[in-house]
Enzyme design. Structure first.
Site, PDB file in Angstrom:
ATOM      1  N   LYS A  21      -0.184  -0.743   5.393  1.00 30.17           N
ATOM      2  CA  LYS A  21      -1.018  -0.032   6.365  1.00 30.17           C
ATOM      3  C   LYS A  21      -1.645  -0.961   7.416  1.00 30.17           C
ATOM      4  O   LYS A  21      -0.943  -1.396   8.296  1.00 30.17           O
ATOM      5  CB  LYS A  21      -2.053   0.819   5.626  1.00 30.17           C
ATOM      6  N   PHE A  46      -1.602   7.413  -6.363  1.00 26.50           N
ATOM      7  CA  PHE A  46      -0.673   7.537  -5.233  1.00 26.50           C
ATOM      8  C   PHE A  46      -0.189   6.147  -4.854  1.00 26.50           C
ATOM      9  O   PHE A  46      -0.970   5.299  -4.450  1.00 26.50           O
ATOM     10  CB  PHE A  46      -1.298   8.209  -4.008  1.00 26.50           C
ATOM     11  N   ASP A  73      -3.065  -2.125  -6.043  1.00 26.38           N
ATOM     12  CA  ASP A  73      -2.525  -1.523  -4.822  1.00 26.38           C
ATOM     13  C   ASP A  73      -3.686  -1.363  -3.839  1.00 26.38           C
ATOM     14  O   ASP A  73      -4.477  -0.423  -3.945  1.00 26.38           O
ATOM     15  CB  ASP A  73      -1.874  -0.170  -5.144  1.00 26.38           C
TER      16      ASP A  73
HETATM   17  C1  LIG Z   1      -0.146   4.886   1.826  1.00 25.16           C
HETATM   18  C2  LIG Z   1      -0.118   4.309   0.469  1.00 25.16           C
HETATM   19  C3  LIG Z   1       1.081   3.869  -0.104  1.00 25.16           C
HETATM   20  C4  LIG Z   1       2.432   4.070   0.548  1.00 25.16           C
HETATM   21  O1  LIG Z   1       2.547   3.434   1.781  1.00 25.16           O
HETATM   22  P1  LIG Z   1       3.730   3.905   2.777  1.00 25.16           P
HETATM   23  O2  LIG Z   1       3.641   2.902   3.900  1.00 25.16           O
HETATM   24  O3  LIG Z   1       3.423   5.290   3.212  1.00 25.16           O
HETATM   25  O4  LIG Z   1       4.999   3.807   2.026  1.00 25.16           O
HETATM   26  C5  LIG Z   1       1.014   3.281  -1.344  1.00 25.16           C
HETATM   27  N1  LIG Z   1      -0.156   3.126  -1.991  1.00 25.16           N
HETATM   28  C6  LIG Z   1      -1.320   3.541  -1.468  1.00 25.16           C
HETATM   29  C7  LIG Z   1      -2.587   3.340  -2.221  1.00 25.16           C
HETATM   30  C8  LIG Z   1      -1.348   4.162  -0.225  1.00 25.16           C
HETATM   31  O5  LIG Z   1      -2.497   4.613   0.275  1.00 25.16           O
END
Ligand SMILES: *Cc1c(COP(=O)(O)O)cnc(C)c1O
Length: 415
Positions: free
Chosen positions: A261, A147, A232
Site C-alpha cells: 500500500k 484479511f 502483515d
Molecule cells: C490490502 C491488504 C492486503 C492485500 O494487498 P493488495 O495490494 O490488495 O494485494 C493484504 N493485507 C492487508 C492487511 C491489507 O490491508
C-alpha cells in the site's frame, strides 16, 4: 440508499465501468478525476475530503510534489530492467527500507497479496530447512476474520464466506484461531507450526484492535515455540496508526514484516517482505521471483515515499490527528454510534444496526464532501491521508458530527 444525484457526465463513466467491467466492487457513485493532498475532485468539479486513502495506500496524500518529481525524473531514465540485471534504484531502496525496519534484508514484490504469498513461502522454506519440519507438513496459524489478500492460497484461510465460497478447492496448511486470544494461539501450535500470520489491527474486519499486551504475548509465544512471527503491516504500517508500524505500540518483534500500500506513495504498486538473514537468506536464485518486483520506477518512487513519511513526521501527525478525531467525535449520539475506535488515522465508526446501514451514512457523507466507505455492513472506516491539514480535520469532525446526528429513519423522514 439515499437518492443520489448523479450528473449526466458522471453517469457516462459509471455506465461504462458497469458495462465493460466485472462487478467485483460496489463503488460510491463518484467519478474522481483529480487529487491533491487529502482532497480529490470529481468530474463535475465537486471537492471531497478523501477519508479512505485507497485503503491506506495514500498516506503521503494525492500527487505529492516530491512523488511527481521522482516519477518525472525516473520516467526519463529507465523504468524496468527485470531482476536478470541490477538497477541503480533497488539497492538504495533496500538499504533505506531495511534501516527503517531494523532488519537485514527485504524482498520486493508488487501487490500486498504477493508479499503475503512470499512470506508464506519463505516461512515454509525456513520450516523445512531450519526447523526441520517434515516435507509438506508445515502449518501456518492465522486469525479468524483476517484479511491478507485475494489469491487462491490466501482466500483458502479466510473466514469470510464471500471471499472463498465459490473459489475452492482450497490450499491446505493453515489453521485459524480467534484474533486477540494469545492462549488460543499457543494451544494451536504443533511441532509442524512454522509461522503465525496476523494483522496488528484487523483493518478489513472493521478496525479491530486487540487488547493491549496481545502483540507482546504473540511475539513471546512465537519465540518460545520457534515459530515465525509474521506481521502483515500492509494497511497498518508506514505511519498510519500513529507509529511507523502498529506492532511498535508494544514490545513485539516480528520475524517478518509485510508491507505494501503506502510503500508506493500512491503512485505505484510496490510491496515487500522484510526480515533477517537467517530467514530471507534461505532463498536461492530461482526459488521465487517477479517480473516487475524491484523495478527501477517502483524503487525510485518508494524511496521518496519513505522519505516523505520520515521528513514530514507523518506517524506523529497521524497520532496527533487521530486523537483529535476520536475526541472530536466522542459526543456522537449513542443511539446511532455504537463505538468509535482506532489508532492514529486508522479509525472505524460502528453504527447500531437499528440506526441504519453503513452504506447510507457513506452516501450522506459523500453529499457533504467526505469520501469514506463502509467495511462490512455497520462499520465505516476513516483513514485520511496522513498529510491532512488541521483545518481539514476540523471540517471532517464537523461534517461527520452533522451526518451522525440522526438515525437513518430520521434522515429519511426529513427528506
Ligand atoms: C490490502 C491488504 C492486503 C492485500 O494487498 P493488495 O495490494 O490488495 O494485494 C493484504 N493485507 C492487508 C492487511 C491489507 O490491508
Amino acid at each position: 440508499m439515499t437518492n443520489q444525484n448523479v450528473s449526466e457526465i458522471s453517469k457516462k463513466y459509471i455506465d461504462m465501468a458497469d458495462k465493460f467491467g466485472a462487478h467485483n466492487y460496489h463503488p460510491l457513485k463518484v467519478v474522481i478525476t483529480k487529487g491533491s493532498g487529502e482532497w480529490v475532485w470529481d468530474i463535475d468539479g465537486k471537492k471531497y475530503l478523501d477519508m479512505l486513502s485507497a485503503y491506506s495506500a495514500v498516506n503521503q496524500g494525492h500527487c505529492h510534489p516530491r512523488m511527481q518529481q521522482t516519477l518525472m525524473e525516473q520516467a526519463q531514465k529507465v523504468t524496468l530492467t527485470s531482476r536478470a540485471f541490477h538497477n541503480d534504484q533497488m539497492g538504495p531502496w533496500l538499504k533505506q527500507l531495511t534501516l527503517l525496519c531494523k532488519k537485514d534484508k527485504a524482498l520486493p514484490m508488487n501487490t500486498g497479496a504477493e508479499a503475503v504469498e512470499t512470506a508464506i513461502k519463505v516461512a515454509r522454506k525456513w520450516g523445512y530447512l531450519v526447523k526441520k519440519v517434515p516435507r509438506h507438513q508445515a502449518e501456518i496459524i492465522v486469525c479468524d476474520h483476517n484479511f491478507h489478500g485475494r489469491t487462491t492460497t490466501i482466500v483458502s484461510f479466510s473466514s469470510e464466506p464471500q471471499y472463498k465460497d465459490d473459489f475452492g478447492p482450497y490450499c491446505g496448511g493453515f489453521r485459524s484461531v480467534p484474533y486477540g486470544d494469545a492462549a488460543a494461539l499457543e494451544k494451536a501450535i504443533t511441532p509442524n507450526t512454522v509461522g503465525f500470520l496476523f494483522e496488528p489491527i484487523q483493518g478489513e474486519a472493521g478496525i479491530i484492535i486487540p487488547a493491549q499486551g496481545y502483540l507482546e504475548k504473540v511475539s513471546q509465544i512465537c519465540k518460545k515455540h520457534n515459530v515465525l512471527c509474521i506481521a502483515d503491516e500492509i494497511q497498518t504500517g508506514l505511519g498510519r496508526t500513529g507509529k511507523l508500524f502498529a506492532h511498535l505500540y508494544e514490545n513485539c518483534e516480528p520475524d517478518l514484516i509485510i508491507l505494501g500500500k503506502a510503500l508506493g506513495g500512491a503512485y505505484y504498486p510496490i510491496s515487500a517482505v522484510v526480515g533477517n538473514d537467517d530467514i530471507l537468506g534461505l532463498l536461492k536464485p530461482g526459488d521465487h521471483g517477479s517480473t516487475f518486483g524491484g523495478n527501477s520506477m517502483a524503487c525510485a518512487l518508494s524511496q521518496t515515499a519513505l522519505s516523505i513519511i520520515e521528513d514530514e513526521k507523518l506517524a506523529d501527525r497521524a497520532f496527533k490527528l487521530g486523537n483529535q478525531f476520536r475526541e472530536g467525535l466522542a459526543h456522537l449520539p449513542k443511539k446511532v454510534v455504537k463505538e468509535i475506535r482506532g489508532k492514529g488515522l486508522l479509525n472505524g465508526i460502528e453504527i447500531h444496526p437499528e440506526a441504519g446501514k453503513g452504506r447510507f451514512y457513506s452516501e450522506l457523507l459523500q453529499e457533504r464532501g467526505i469520501l469514506a466507505k463502509e467495511t462490512h455492513d455497520y462499520t465505516i472506516r476513516f483513514a485520511p491521508p496522513l498529510v491532512m491539514k488541521d483545518e481539514s480535520m476540523r471540517f471532517a469532525i464537523d461534517t461527520i458530527s452533522e451526518v451522525f446526528a440522526k438515525t437513518q429513519a430520521e434522515w429519511l423522514q426529513k427528506s
